[in-house]
Structures are given as C-alpha cells and as structure tokens.
Motif scaffolding. Structure first.
Motif, mmCIF file in Angstrom:
data_model
loop_
_atom_site.group_PDB
_atom_site.id
_atom_site.type_symbol
_atom_site.label_atom_id
_atom_site.label_comp_id
_atom_site.label_asym_id
_atom_site.label_seq_id
_atom_site.Cartn_x
_atom_site.Cartn_y
_atom_site.Cartn_z
ATOM 1 N N LEU A 107 0.833 -1.203 0.000
ATOM 2 C CA LEU A 107 0.000 0.000 0.000
ATOM 3 C C LEU A 107 0.863 1.246 0.000
ATOM 4 O O LEU A 107 1.953 1.260 0.583
ATOM 5 N N ASP A 108 0.357 2.308 -0.627
ATOM 6 C CA ASP A 108 1.037 3.590 -0.569
ATOM 7 C C ASP A 108 0.826 4.211 0.809
ATOM 8 O O ASP A 108 -0.047 3.792 1.575
ATOM 9 N N ARG A 109 1.623 5.221 1.127
ATOM 10 C CA ARG A 109 1.626 5.793 2.472
ATOM 11 C C ARG A 109 0.272 6.355 2.884
ATOM 12 O O ARG A 109 -0.180 6.165 4.019
ATOM 13 N N SER A 110 -0.409 7.043 1.984
ATOM 14 C CA SER A 110 -1.701 7.636 2.349
ATOM 15 C C SER A 110 -2.736 6.560 2.655
ATOM 16 O O SER A 110 -3.525 6.693 3.596
ATOM 17 N N SER A 111 -2.729 5.471 1.881
ATOM 18 C CA SER A 111 -3.684 4.386 2.129
ATOM 19 C C SER A 111 -3.368 3.675 3.433
ATOM 20 O O SER A 111 -4.274 3.244 4.153
ATOM 21 N N VAL A 112 -2.082 3.533 3.758
ATOM 22 C CA VAL A 112 -1.694 2.929 5.032
ATOM 23 C C VAL A 112 -2.276 3.726 6.185
ATOM 24 O O VAL A 112 -2.830 3.173 7.143
ATOM 25 N N SER A 113 -2.203 5.056 6.092
ATOM 26 C CA SER A 113 -2.701 5.919 7.161
ATOM 27 C C SER A 113 -4.218 5.826 7.287
ATOM 28 O O SER A 113 -4.753 5.667 8.391
ATOM 29 N N VAL A 114 -4.927 5.919 6.173
ATOM 30 C CA VAL A 114 -6.390 5.942 6.213
ATOM 31 C C VAL A 114 -6.962 4.609 6.673
ATOM 32 O O VAL A 114 -7.942 4.563 7.427
ATOM 33 N N HIS A 146 -3.444 -0.806 -6.417
ATOM 34 C CA HIS A 146 -4.589 0.102 -6.368
ATOM 35 C C HIS A 146 -5.864 -0.645 -5.968
ATOM 36 O O HIS A 146 -6.685 -0.125 -5.196
ATOM 37 N N LEU A 147 -6.022 -1.857 -6.473
ATOM 38 C CA LEU A 147 -7.226 -2.621 -6.138
ATOM 39 C C LEU A 147 -7.204 -3.079 -4.682
ATOM 40 O O LEU A 147 -8.254 -3.123 -4.030
ATOM 41 N N LEU A 148 -6.032 -3.418 -4.169
ATOM 42 C CA LEU A 148 -5.939 -3.755 -2.751
ATOM 43 C C LEU A 148 -6.289 -2.538 -1.899
ATOM 44 O O LEU A 148 -7.021 -2.652 -0.904
ATOM 45 N N ALA A 149 -5.788 -1.366 -2.289
ATOM 46 C CA ALA A 149 -6.113 -0.144 -1.550
ATOM 47 C C ALA A 149 -7.619 0.107 -1.564
ATOM 48 O O ALA A 149 -8.214 0.461 -0.538
ATOM 49 N N ALA A 150 -8.247 -0.089 -2.728
ATOM 50 C CA ALA A 150 -9.693 0.120 -2.825
ATOM 51 C C ALA A 150 -10.436 -0.837 -1.897
ATOM 52 O O ALA A 150 -11.402 -0.448 -1.212
ATOM 53 N N LEU A 151 -9.995 -2.098 -1.850
ATOM 54 C CA LEU A 151 -10.634 -3.088 -0.985
ATOM 55 C C LEU A 151 -10.515 -2.679 0.483
ATOM 56 O O LEU A 151 -11.507 -2.683 1.224
#
Length: 306
Positions: free
Chosen positions: A105-112, A161-166
């Motif tokens: 995951l990218d940093r912003s998705s990790v935080s959210v 991106h799809l993992l982040a969306a999930l």
C-alpha cells in the motif's frame, strides 16, 4: 513455504508463488490443498505478512493472539504481521484470502486504513451495503490477480490500487456494525498507545509515559478508560502479557531469557507478574498452548489482547 523450528509454532515467511509480488489472492479451496500438500494441519502460526480473510459462505473459528473469533458469512478477519494465529476447521467454509506485505500500500492508504496500527481491529462486520462493496472489490482484485500476465508492466500498480480500494471500503468507519465512535480515540490515548508499543518491554509505570508525553497520569487513565475500557496500567500490563504469551508459544528460549527480554531481570518477579494476570505460570501456559495445538479440534479462549 513454511519454516519449522524446534517449537510447535510455525514461522510463516512471505514467499509468494511468483517471486517479487507484494500480494497474493487464494481461495479457501487453494488454502486447503496447500496445507494438505505441506502437511500442515491446524497449528499455531506467526505470519510475517498481513492475512485478510473473507468468508462468503459457511463459518469458521479462528484464533488470533489467543482470542477466538467466530467468522461467519459476510465477515472479514485481518491478521497482522507478528500476530500469533491458528486456523480452525476449514472444511465447511468458502471464501478468499489476501496475503500481502506492508509495501503493498502507498503511504496515504496505510494511514487511512490503519494498516500500520498493531492494535488494529481484527474482526470486521460491515453493514449490507459496505459488505457488498468490499466483496465486489475483492472479486475485482482476484480477477486481475488471475488474469494479468505475470510480466505485465501494469500488473503491480493495478493490484496495489485494487488492494487499496478493498481496504478502504472495508475500513470505512461509516460502514461498520458496532464501530466505536472515533471521538473516543483522543490524542492522549493515541500517543500513549504508540509509546507503550515502543517501550512496554522496558517501562511498565504509567508515570514514565506521563512524563514522556507531557500529560498527567490522571489524563492518561481517563483517556485509556474512554478508548479501551481499562485503566492505563492495565493497558500496559495486557500488552506485556500478550508479548509474553507470544514468546512462550513461539520461541524456544527458556523462561529466564523471555523474562529478560520483557524487562524482568529477576525471573521470579516475571513468574509472579504473569501468574497474577493469567492465573497460570509461564511454563504451564507454554505447555498448555503447545499441547492444545496437537489436539485436533481443540480451541482455546484465552484472551490476552490489550
């Protein structure tokens, strides 16, 4: 791939079917076949990666950090790196698992999504709309994982991106059943929790954390009661006991060394500390947890989570 040491606990490193991939999606059928091929039954494991399970039909019991969860159809279970887990009976359950590393995951998705939070929620039960959206996101992730060529230049970013969306769909606070109000997680509590995670093996005194964080002990007690339903001292003690249980189950070191790792120079003090909070000795807990692994169908309900 599974590495087995002398202990009864299986170390499970992240070794994807295709080298270099940051995530992998498998069905429960795939998992059952893989476990049969490796000769792995219902054993205690300590994965070095994230494991996200979704049950689409049937149900299962799954133990994470000595707490047993009933995972029914529509529910999700998130095991984080370093947690001690144990599968229950998988014969009557269908669904999928996503295995992934922190870097997926990218940093912003990790935080959210709270992916980096070692105290993150384990069992997730979305409401109907969120459950449908998360399941749809998982189906899309699985379809792309299976269909995109391994050497495709877009495979990695698409899957990430799809993992982040999930995960964003799953962790949306507005879509959870029984989610605590975010206002309960005040800054004093969050700061205290972070510092405890970093220092519990060296400091068990609330006063130390109060001085380090610039809050009064009373403020930390009130914030911890509001957010975690227990006092600050109990929160620290539960984190120490959880790590002790992990080490006793996972490591082959003698109790004296485990005591030292947790900041107890005197082993007898560690034994008293552990026994007072668990009603058993470290040696007895180790024997029981490992003996339970060899008993087919046995399940524990020893909840040591903070």
């Amino acid at each position: 791939m599974v590495e087995k040491g002398r202990s009864e606990v299986l170390r499970v490193p992240y070794v994807p079917a295709v080298g270099g991939e940051l995530l992998e999606v498998v069905t429960f059928g795939d998992l059952r076949r893989r476990m049969a091929r490796l000769g792995v039954g219902r054993r205690t494991e300590r994965p070095e990666f994230h494991l996200l399970l979704h049950v689409s039909s049937g149900g299962m019991l799954h133990t994470v950090d000595f707490r047993e969860y009933a995972v029914s159809a529509g529910s999700w279970l998130w095991v984080r790196p370093g947690q001690v887990q144990r599968f229950g009976d998988l014969s009557g359950v269908d669904g999928s698992l996503v295995l992934f590393r922190d870097e997926a995951l990218d940093r912003s998705s990790v935080s959210v999504t709270g992916m980096g939070d070692p105290f993150g929620r384990t069992l997730w039960t979305p409401d109907t709309d969120s459950s449908t959206a998360a399941a749809r996101a998982l189906d899309h992730l699985y379809a792309e994982f299976e269909s995109l060529p391994r050497d495709s230049a877009v495979r990695r970013p698409v899957l990430q991106h799809l993992l982040a969306a999930l995960l964003l769909r799953l962790t949306d606070p507005g879509g959870q059943v029984g989610t605590a109000a975010t206002s309960e997680h005040s800054e004093p509590f969050l700061a205290f929790r972070r510092r405890v995670e970093a220092s519990f093996a060296h400091h068990r005194d609330v006063g130390y954390y109060a001085r380090e964080l610039g809050y009064s002990p009373r403020t930390l007690r009130r914030a911890t009661i509001a957010a975690a339903g227990m006092g600050a001292k109990e929160f620290i003690d539960r984190r120490v006991v959880l790590e002790a249980k992990r080490l006793l189950t996972h490591e082959d070191q003698p109790v004296e060394q485990i005591a030292s790792r947790l900041g107890f120079p005197d082993t007898s003090n560690f034994v008293k500390y552990f026994a007072h909070r668990t009603s058993t000795t470290p040696a007895a807990f180790r024997a029981r947890s490992r003996g339970r692994d060899s008993a087919p169908g046995a399940q524990g309900r020893d909840d040591g989570t903070p």
